[in-house]
Design a protein around this motif. Structure first.
Motif, mmCIF file in Angstrom:
data_model
loop_
_atom_site.group_PDB
_atom_site.id
_atom_site.type_symbol
_atom_site.label_atom_id
_atom_site.label_comp_id
_atom_site.label_asym_id
_atom_site.label_seq_id
_atom_site.Cartn_x
_atom_site.Cartn_y
_atom_site.Cartn_z
ATOM 1 N N LEU A 217 0.722 -1.264 0.171
ATOM 2 C CA LEU A 217 0.025 -0.274 0.101
ATOM 3 C C LEU A 217 0.805 1.387 0.298
ATOM 4 O O LEU A 217 1.872 1.395 0.635
ATOM 5 C CB LEU A 217 -0.904 -0.033 1.273
ATOM 6 C CG LEU A 217 -1.787 -1.221 1.632
ATOM 7 C CD1 LEU A 217 -2.619 -1.003 2.785
ATOM 8 C CD2 LEU A 217 -2.885 -1.349 0.213
ATOM 9 N N ASN A 218 0.426 2.227 -0.744
ATOM 10 C CA ASN A 218 0.865 3.430 -0.961
ATOM 11 C C ASN A 218 -0.046 4.455 -0.897
ATOM 12 O O ASN A 218 -0.438 4.884 -2.321
ATOM 13 C CB ASN A 218 1.997 3.620 -1.864
ATOM 14 C CG ASN A 218 3.068 4.793 -1.712
ATOM 15 O OD1 ASN A 218 2.328 5.795 -0.978
ATOM 16 N ND2 ASN A 218 4.125 4.654 -1.791
ATOM 17 N N PRO A 234 -5.671 10.242 -5.612
ATOM 18 C CA PRO A 234 -4.241 10.184 -6.345
ATOM 19 C C PRO A 234 -3.251 11.086 -5.656
ATOM 20 O O PRO A 234 -3.481 11.837 -4.667
ATOM 21 C CB PRO A 234 -4.497 10.988 -7.711
ATOM 22 C CG PRO A 234 -6.218 10.599 -8.060
ATOM 23 C CD PRO A 234 -6.476 10.797 -6.630
ATOM 24 N N PRO A 235 -1.942 10.577 -5.401
ATOM 25 C CA PRO A 235 -1.140 9.614 -6.241
ATOM 26 C C PRO A 235 -1.243 8.241 -5.843
ATOM 27 O O PRO A 235 -0.093 7.691 -5.872
ATOM 28 C CB PRO A 235 0.062 10.243 -6.677
ATOM 29 C CG PRO A 235 0.321 11.007 -5.318
ATOM 30 C CD PRO A 235 -0.826 11.612 -4.926
ATOM 31 N N SER A 236 -2.442 7.825 -5.084
ATOM 32 C CA SER A 236 -2.188 6.568 -4.371
ATOM 33 C C SER A 236 -1.990 5.487 -5.332
ATOM 34 O O SER A 236 -2.616 5.491 -6.336
ATOM 35 C CB SER A 236 -3.560 6.356 -3.630
ATOM 36 O OG SER A 236 -3.651 7.471 -2.644
ATOM 37 N N PHE A 237 -1.340 4.438 -5.042
ATOM 38 C CA PHE A 237 -1.070 3.254 -5.692
ATOM 39 C C PHE A 237 -0.889 2.008 -4.818
ATOM 40 O O PHE A 237 -0.819 2.080 -3.705
ATOM 41 C CB PHE A 237 -0.007 3.397 -6.796
ATOM 42 C CG PHE A 237 1.404 3.343 -5.975
ATOM 43 C CD1 PHE A 237 1.994 2.041 -5.964
ATOM 44 C CD2 PHE A 237 1.704 4.672 -5.595
ATOM 45 C CE1 PHE A 237 3.340 2.226 -5.192
ATOM 46 C CE2 PHE A 237 3.167 4.617 -5.026
ATOM 47 C CZ PHE A 237 3.891 3.348 -4.860
ATOM 48 N N VAL A 238 -1.318 0.876 -5.229
ATOM 49 C CA VAL A 238 -1.157 -0.504 -4.713
ATOM 50 C C VAL A 238 -0.308 -1.238 -5.680
ATOM 51 O O VAL A 238 -0.581 -1.367 -6.712
ATOM 52 C CB VAL A 238 -2.575 -0.890 -4.423
ATOM 53 C CG1 VAL A 238 -2.361 -2.517 -3.919
ATOM 54 C CG2 VAL A 238 -3.392 -0.114 -3.515
ATOM 55 N N GLU A 239 0.565 -1.996 -5.058
ATOM 56 C CA GLU A 239 1.022 -3.109 -5.881
ATOM 57 C C GLU A 239 0.590 -4.299 -5.570
ATOM 58 O O GLU A 239 0.393 -4.928 -4.415
ATOM 59 C CB GLU A 239 2.671 -3.267 -5.439
ATOM 60 C CG GLU A 239 3.665 -1.942 -5.850
ATOM 61 C CD GLU A 239 5.162 -2.280 -5.666
ATOM 62 O OE1 GLU A 239 5.489 -3.361 -5.110
ATOM 63 O OE2 GLU A 239 5.951 -1.419 -6.044
ATOM 64 N N ILE A 240 -0.080 -5.122 -6.615
ATOM 65 C CA ILE A 240 -0.717 -6.302 -6.314
ATOM 66 C C ILE A 240 0.307 -7.438 -7.056
ATOM 67 O O ILE A 240 0.437 -7.381 -8.219
ATOM 68 C CB ILE A 240 -2.111 -6.210 -6.977
ATOM 69 C CG1 ILE A 240 -2.907 -5.286 -6.279
ATOM 70 C CG2 ILE A 240 -2.676 -7.907 -7.036
ATOM 71 C CD1 ILE A 240 -4.242 -5.291 -6.778
ATOM 72 N N VAL A 247 -4.690 3.762 -7.621
ATOM 73 C CA VAL A 247 -6.108 3.326 -6.898
ATOM 74 C C VAL A 247 -6.767 4.825 -6.441
ATOM 75 O O VAL A 247 -5.985 5.615 -5.780
ATOM 76 C CB VAL A 247 -5.899 2.725 -5.754
ATOM 77 C CG1 VAL A 247 -7.121 2.367 -5.018
ATOM 78 C CG2 VAL A 247 -5.175 1.244 -6.130
ATOM 79 N N THR A 248 -8.150 5.020 -6.880
ATOM 80 C CA THR A 248 -8.831 5.758 -6.017
ATOM 81 C C THR A 248 -10.196 5.021 -5.545
ATOM 82 O O THR A 248 -10.685 4.069 -6.081
ATOM 83 C CB THR A 248 -9.365 6.825 -6.902
ATOM 84 O OG1 THR A 248 -9.976 6.163 -8.005
ATOM 85 C CG2 THR A 248 -8.102 7.974 -7.545
ATOM 86 N N GLN A 262 -11.716 2.241 -7.776
ATOM 87 C CA GLN A 262 -11.109 2.056 -9.081
ATOM 88 C C GLN A 262 -9.572 1.850 -9.080
ATOM 89 O O GLN A 262 -8.935 2.447 -8.438
ATOM 90 C CB GLN A 262 -11.209 3.591 -9.722
ATOM 91 C CG GLN A 262 -11.041 3.459 -11.173
ATOM 92 C CD GLN A 262 -11.144 4.751 -11.955
ATOM 93 O OE1 GLN A 262 -12.491 4.890 -12.285
ATOM 94 N NE2 GLN A 262 -10.284 5.694 -12.162
ATOM 95 N N ILE A 263 -9.504 0.889 -9.893
ATOM 96 C CA ILE A 263 -7.769 0.372 -10.086
ATOM 97 C C ILE A 263 -7.514 0.378 -11.259
ATOM 98 O O ILE A 263 -8.350 0.185 -12.396
ATOM 99 C CB ILE A 263 -7.767 -0.999 -9.494
ATOM 100 C CG1 ILE A 263 -8.338 -1.178 -8.162
ATOM 101 C CG2 ILE A 263 -6.503 -1.630 -9.764
ATOM 102 C CD1 ILE A 263 -8.247 -2.825 -7.905
#
Length: 796
Positions: A217-218, A234-240, A247-248, A262-263
């Protein structure tokens, strides 16, 4: 130097005293803090707090003072103490030390580890996270409050269970750090760390999203107090699984109780995209195998606490991709496509998988090496149904199936295709079986084919229609060496054949042409010998295993074959296993009709039945080039002939007769016959009736049976009545290519005078009962000699 040492020692003593003071203060207040915390949770939230041990520390979060609660147990009094809301191995609270000295306990930092947060909605509708409402006395000030700026979470499992609707959300926060900043309307937070999403199960019938998926998670998060809403922006992101996704999200815990997520990601493997979806959708989309990364965006909307399908709106964009559909193993390459997934009901409030759709449009690329455009839609994701529309340009020399190993192909065809049916039938065994439905319109442009071991080329123009099995056509133009024909018919099993599922097909064809010229079928062709490779040998073996059936009806207004000219030729042919059956043949030629049927095996053995009706014998011998012999030629004959016979022979490589192999039984009828300038008959004048004209001998109706064997024609007893004389052929062996031997009986009744207008008439008697002169014709067909008496000959 001495003063510096004193200063350092003084500072160290001061620190020890300060630390000791802090330790004493925390130790002094720890029981009071615990009591305050228990009372605060019980009074304000109806929660029961149990702690097994309490430890103090001023090093864990210096300069904050910390209290570590061991084996923490928090339960809701409304639902009972046996079902905890929180169980934790340790829960650390850090306080502002300055405020603590004034007995103000403000929590600045929380650290929780080895814990489980369990939110449960029971089947009766009660919830362990529904807190008891208390009347708040505003005149009283709570001695403990929260001014958090940091939360550390390690190995904490968050679990939401809705027993009423069999829903389950389970996330393991392995190592997560949350930084907080409070403002008037809410909180702002950054969330960083690693989690394991065990499952997001909103509908048990459809299966869970993100099952057993590792994430990093970030996130940038806002929480609004009034609306109880969490916003991830934003600028959120997730590493899957080590791939980043932007991610929002909007999560409302107020009246709406809704999650919107939303991904979005670039250049992600297709199989990773579908792992974000539930098993139902994943199973359906697994029918598509995309071999290059795509861009994807997925919006998921869930009404929290309701047993409803999530709204899913997704988009997938691919460029220069490779694709397989189902197990058909048909390769698609260089694809550009845009795919859209919609699962939403008419109210736009919840998902609806039964009326959901997956649409790939437009699609542009190649199938095998053929350029095409297409659209693909899948509807009803409960029982997925696929519908494919495509336009395809097929270049014949690039066709990869078995047909290309049995035929030399050239030219092209435009195909307009439609294909539909349940997606569970998209496999190598069932994709052409009912209820799958294939429809296609093929437009041929100079498409030509030739069997590998045959010299004949067929060129096709026009349209045909295909279904799951067969090809049909109504007005094809077929150009061959022998005719330009309009063709209609059906080829059964042709689709299965070109896909390699069978080695045979059956064609039923009706063809019409103005002119049919057979000469090219019998032209000598030089064979080009090529070294036989292992591949060519295998292809030849595969071709020999193939079973083609052709059932052909052919009508030609005019027919030419060498010197033969015929009209209204009507032929019915059947070809299978290198055997050609001429089921019926009818042509008008030589002022009469020729009918027949025949079988040609392996193109080298002919077995025919022939019926000739009232044909001009002079024209017949002229057009058929005296049937390959010179003993009796067209100039020797006049009259009309009818004949019924069975004829067998072998054929050479150019489909010519081998006379030495001929066998036949013939029944012949000759009317108004003339034998003109036939030397063997003319030679009779040396023995008989010198005053009679043997140059033009006319006959009465002549009926005879004879047998053919090679070049020999065996004649049984035959009475011939002519204007010159009557005679009996007692027995005879006429050889078209060697020595003949014929025994003749000339009755004494011929001595009677015959006038100019004498009409020939048979006596109706047998040779045995007739007296007369016995003669013998012997020798080569054109140099037969006459002698007295009869001679024996070998009957074969």
């Amino acid at each position: 130097m001495k003063y510096l040492k004193r200063i350092l020692i003084g500072l160290l003593i001061l620190l020890i005293l300060a630390g000791g003071t802090v330790f004493v203060i925390i130790t002094f207040y720890k029981k009071e803090l615990t009591a305050l915390l228990v009372d605060n949770l019980k009074t304000n939230y109806g929660l029961t707090l149990q702690v097994k041990d309490i430890r103090v520390s001023f090093f864990d979060n210096w300069p904050q003072a910390s209290v570590k609660l061991k084996d923490v147990f928090i339960a809701n009094e409304l639902t009972g103490k046996n079902e905890p809301l929180l169980k934790a191995g340790s829960l650390s609270l850090s306080f502002n030390l300055k405020k603590m000295l004034n007995k103000e306990f403000i929590v600045k930092y929380i650290s929780i580890s080895d814990a489980e947060v369990l939110l449960v909605r029971n089947e009766n509708g009660t919830k362990n996270f529904e807190f008891k409402k208390q009347a708040i006395d505003t005149s009283k000030h709570s001695p403990i409050s929260f001014g958090l700026n940091k939360v550390a979470i390690k190995n904490v499992k968050f679990k939401f269970v809705n027993k009423e609707r069999a829903q389950n959300i389970s996330i393991n926060f392995m190592d997560v750090d949350i930084r907080l900043k409070q403002y008037a309307e809410g909180l702002k937070a950054t969330v960083n760390g690693k989690t394991l999403v065990e499952e997001l199960l909103f509908n048990p019938e459809k299966g869970a999203f993100l099952k057993n998926t590792r994430t990093t998670l970030n996130l940038d998060v806002n929480y609004l107090f009034e609306t109880k809403t969490i916003c991830i922006h934003p600028p959120s992101f997730v590493e899957i699984e080590n791939h980043p996704y932007n991610v929002t999200s909007l999560i409302n815990f107020g009246e709406e109780k809704k999650l919107a997520l939303q991904i979005e990601s670039k250049k992600i493997k297709y199989e990773r995209v579908i792992t974000l979806l539930n098993p139902k959708m994943r199973k359906m989309l697994q029918n598509f195998e995309v071999k290059r990364p795509v861009d994807a965006k997925i919006l998921l909307v869930v009404n929290i606490g309701k047993r409803e399908e999530p709204v899913i709106i997704a988009e997938v964009v691919g460029e220069n991709c490779d694709l397989l559909i189902g197990n058909s193993k048909i390769p698609y390459s260089e694809l550009d496509f845009r795919g859209r997934i919609r699962s939403i009901d008419s109210t736009k409030q919840k998902g609806d998988a039964e009326h959901a759709s997956v649409i790939f449009e437009p699609i542009k690329g190649k199938v095998y090496d053929f350029p095409f455009t297409a659209s693909v839609s899948v509807t009803n994701l409960v029982q997925p149904y696929i519908d494919i529309k495509a336009n395809l340009l097929i270049e014949a020399n690039k066709i990869p199936y078995e047909v290309s190993k049995a035929f030399v192909l050239k030219g092209s065809a435009n195909a307009r295709l439609s294909y539909s049916g349940p997606t569970n039938k998209l496999n190598s065994k069932e994709f052409l079986q009912s209820p799958m439905n294939l429809g296609a319109v093929l437009t041929f442009k100079n498409l030509s084919y030739k069997e590998l071991d045959r010299p004949y080329v067929y060129t096709i123009n026009g349209q045909s229609q295909l279904n799951n099995r067969d090809m049909e056509f109504d007005n094809l133009s077929v150009i061959t060496d022998i005719a330009n024909a309009n063709v209609k018919g059906k080829v059964e099993g042709f689709v299965l054949y070109i896909f390699g599922f069978t080695k045979k097909f059956k064609a039923t064809i009706s063809a019409r042409t103005d002119m049919l010229t057979l000469d090219p079928l019998f032209v000598t062709r030089e064979e080009v010998k090529k070294p036989q490779t292992k591949e060519s040998k295998n292809n030849k073996e595969k071709m020999s295993e193939s079973q083609f059936e052709f059932d052909v009806s052919l009508f030609a207004k005019h027919l030419l074959f060498r010197k033969v000219e015929a009209n209204n030729a009507d032929v019915a042919l059947f070809y299978k296993d290198n055997s050609l059956d001429v089921k019926s043949l009818s042509v008008n030629t030589c002022d009469g009709t020729i009918k027949g049927k025949a079988n040609i095996k392996n193109f080298n053995k002919l077995d025919a039945d022939i019926a000739i009706e009232d044909v001009n014998v002079n024209k017949l011998f002229t057009q058929f080039e005296n049937f390959g012999q010179e003993a009796v030629v067209a100039s020797n004959l006049k009259g009309n002939i009818s004949l019924n016979g069975n004829f067998k022979t072998e054929l050479d490589n150019n489909m010519n007769l081998k006379p030495e192999t001929m066998l036949g039984d013939v029944k012949l009828k000759l009317t108004n016959g003339h034998l003109i300038n036939f030397e063997p008959v003319q030679n009779l004048s040396n023995f008989l009736f010198r005053n009679r004209d043997f140059n033009d001998v006319t006959f009465s109706e002549l009926n005879e049976k004879f047998k053919l064997k090679g070049y020999e024609m065996q004649i049984d007893e035959l009475e011939i009545a002519s204007n010159v004389l009557n005679l009996f052929v007692v027995d005879g062996l006429y050889n078209f290519n060697g020595n003949s031997n014929m025994n003749i009986l000339v009755p004494w009744s011929n001595l009677k005078r015959r006038g100019k207008n004498y009409v020939p008439k048979s006596t109706g008697q047998s040779a045995e009962n007739t007296k007369g002169l016995k003669l013998n014709f012997n020798g080569p067909s054109k140099k037969m000699k006459i002698s007295l008496g009869h001679k024996e000959h070998n009957k074969k």
